[in-house]
Scaffold this motif. Structure first.
Motif, mmCIF file in Angstrom:
data_model
loop_
_atom_site.group_PDB
_atom_site.id
_atom_site.type_symbol
_atom_site.label_atom_id
_atom_site.label_comp_id
_atom_site.label_asym_id
_atom_site.label_seq_id
_atom_site.Cartn_x
_atom_site.Cartn_y
_atom_site.Cartn_z
ATOM 1 N N SER A 1 -3.871 1.180 -2.980
ATOM 2 C CA SER A 1 -4.558 1.320 -1.689
ATOM 3 C C SER A 1 -4.291 0.093 -0.824
ATOM 4 N N GLU A 2 -4.577 0.243 0.452
ATOM 5 C CA GLU A 2 -4.374 -0.895 1.364
ATOM 6 C C GLU A 2 -5.318 -2.040 1.023
ATOM 7 N N GLU A 3 -6.575 -1.693 0.629
ATOM 8 C CA GLU A 3 -7.541 -2.732 0.263
ATOM 9 C C GLU A 3 -7.059 -3.531 -0.946
ATOM 10 N N ALA B 1 0.845 -1.195 0.000
ATOM 11 C CA ALA B 1 0.000 0.000 0.000
ATOM 12 C C ALA B 1 0.878 1.241 0.000
ATOM 13 N N GLU C 1 -14.779 -7.767 -1.027
ATOM 14 C CA GLU C 1 -13.505 -7.059 -1.138
ATOM 15 C C GLU C 1 -13.075 -6.963 -2.611
ATOM 16 N N GLN D 1 -15.176 -4.376 -4.226
ATOM 17 C CA GLN D 1 -14.838 -3.045 -3.752
ATOM 18 C C GLN D 1 -13.643 -2.445 -4.495
ATOM 19 N N VAL D 2 -12.683 -3.295 -4.898
ATOM 20 C CA VAL D 2 -11.512 -2.776 -5.609
ATOM 21 C C VAL D 2 -11.743 -2.711 -7.111
ATOM 22 N N ASN E 1 -4.127 -5.852 -0.098
ATOM 23 C CA ASN E 1 -4.558 -7.070 0.598
ATOM 24 C C ASN E 1 -5.187 -8.069 -0.358
ATOM 25 N N VAL E 2 -6.006 -7.563 -1.301
ATOM 26 C CA VAL E 2 -6.661 -8.452 -2.274
ATOM 27 C C VAL E 2 -5.621 -9.137 -3.155
#
Length: 346
Positions: A172-174, A116, A141, A144-145, A177-178
């Motif tokens: 982004s952090e999201e 991120a 998730e 969302q991305v 992670n994905v």
């Protein structure tokens, strides 16, 4: 070392002067010296890269200010590398050419996850297919991305290739992670060559990134075109002289055969040519007794259609007159004359 360089190093502490001297020796010790970016490379991986380069290139790290001082002291154009000395960088030296160095560094890069806050080095795409993740919050998730995902057959699947980030955008952090959950490693970790100075010329990566096979094909095509031009213009060079001599030899031989020049170089072809002409003549003689034994039985060539039509149009009287004239001739004299004529040809 220039006088200005000496004055410059005398203004810094002893350990720094020694470090600058070592950097100068490093720069002057290689035919090609470049600046590489080392940001984001774990220490252990960096050490592994240095070991892999052992024998072909060497990496030298130091403070940027001291690297700049050393480049100024060496001069000879190496100071042009100062524009690349920013951030976490190191010097790299090699006696190989810049193109080989660039190719080696690119080949040594390995995929790595992206964190991120980092900038995407290229467009990031989550490919279509089964994620292997059981149904749960992860589908949300993904959506969302920006990925097209849904639960199918007891698993979370991406229904189509989904570009979730453009090149140059921040991760982004999201999304980080994905991507980590899916095992996608969108960046490459390695020594990033920013510029290299070799034999008085400064090279940048875009100038060094060439297709070797395509470049080789272009060179071969150019050589073939130049050779063809030289041969057609009869312009002798070390490369085209053998071809020109062979061409001239062939042309001289053709002239010699056409003019029936009795040269030792042409005799085999002239004999073959005479033999073929003789056999063609012999095939038109109906009386085998008039021929040498080796020419008897030679078949007459088939007459063209036009000649066959002309022969059928002859008047019967003319044909009979010709036959009578042949019967009245002295057979013995005819045999002897024909035999002597053909025999003189052998």
């Amino acid at each position: 070392m220039s006088e200005s360089g000496v004055r410059q190093t005398e203004q810094i502490p002893q350990w720094k002067r020694e470090e600058v001297d070592e950097l100068v020796d490093f720069i002057e010790g290689y035919e090609s010296v470049g600046v590489v970016g080392v940001a984001g490379i774990p220490s252990r991986q960096l050490q592994a890269m240095r070991r892999e380069l052992h024998g072909s290139a060497q990496v030298r790290m130091s403070r940027n200010t001291l690297v700049n001082r050393a480049l100024d002291e060496v001069d000879d154009g190496f100071e042009e590398l100062k524009e690349y000395v920013a951030g976490q960088v190191a010097l790299i030296g090699t006696n190989d050419n810049p193109f080989a160095l660039f190719k080696e560094l690119e080949a040594s890069k390995t995929p790595a996850p992206i964190n991120a806050g980092e900038v995407a080095p290229n467009d990031i795409v989550i490919p279509e297919g089964d994620t292997g993740v059981d149904p749960g919050p992860f589908v949300g998730e993904l959506q969302q991305v920006g990925a097209s995902a849904r639960i199918m057959d007891g698993s979370i699947k991406v229904t189509e290739d989904s570009q979730v980030l453009d090149e140059g955008e921040e991760v982004s952090e999201e999304l980080s992670n994905v991507l980590a959950e899916l095992g996608i490693e969108p960046k490459e970790v390695g020594l990033d060559l920013r510029g290299v100075f070799s034999e008085g010329v400064l090279f940048e990566p875009d100038e060094l990134e060439i297709d070797v096979d395509e470049y080789r094909a272009d060179i071969q095509s150019a050589v073939a075109a130049a050779t063809n031009l030289s041969v057609n213009a009869v312009y002798p060079t070390a490369q085209t002289a053998p071809t020109l001599i062979a061409k001239a030899t062939g042309e001289a031989k053709s002239v010699g055969l056409f003019a029936n020049i009795e040269s030792p170089d042409f005799m085999p072809e002239l004999v073959s040519k005479a033999d073929a002409q003789l056999r063609a003549l012999a095939a038109q003689i109906d009386d085998e007794e008039a021929l040498p034994e080796e020419l008897r039985g030679v078949s007459a060539p088939s007459a063209p259609a036009a000649e066959e039509e002309e022969s059928t149009d002859e008047e019967p009287a003319e044909a009979e007159a010709d036959a009578d004239a042949d019967e009245d001739a002295d057979d013995d004299d005819g045999d002897e004359d024909a035999g002597d004529a053909l025999g003189s040809l052998f």
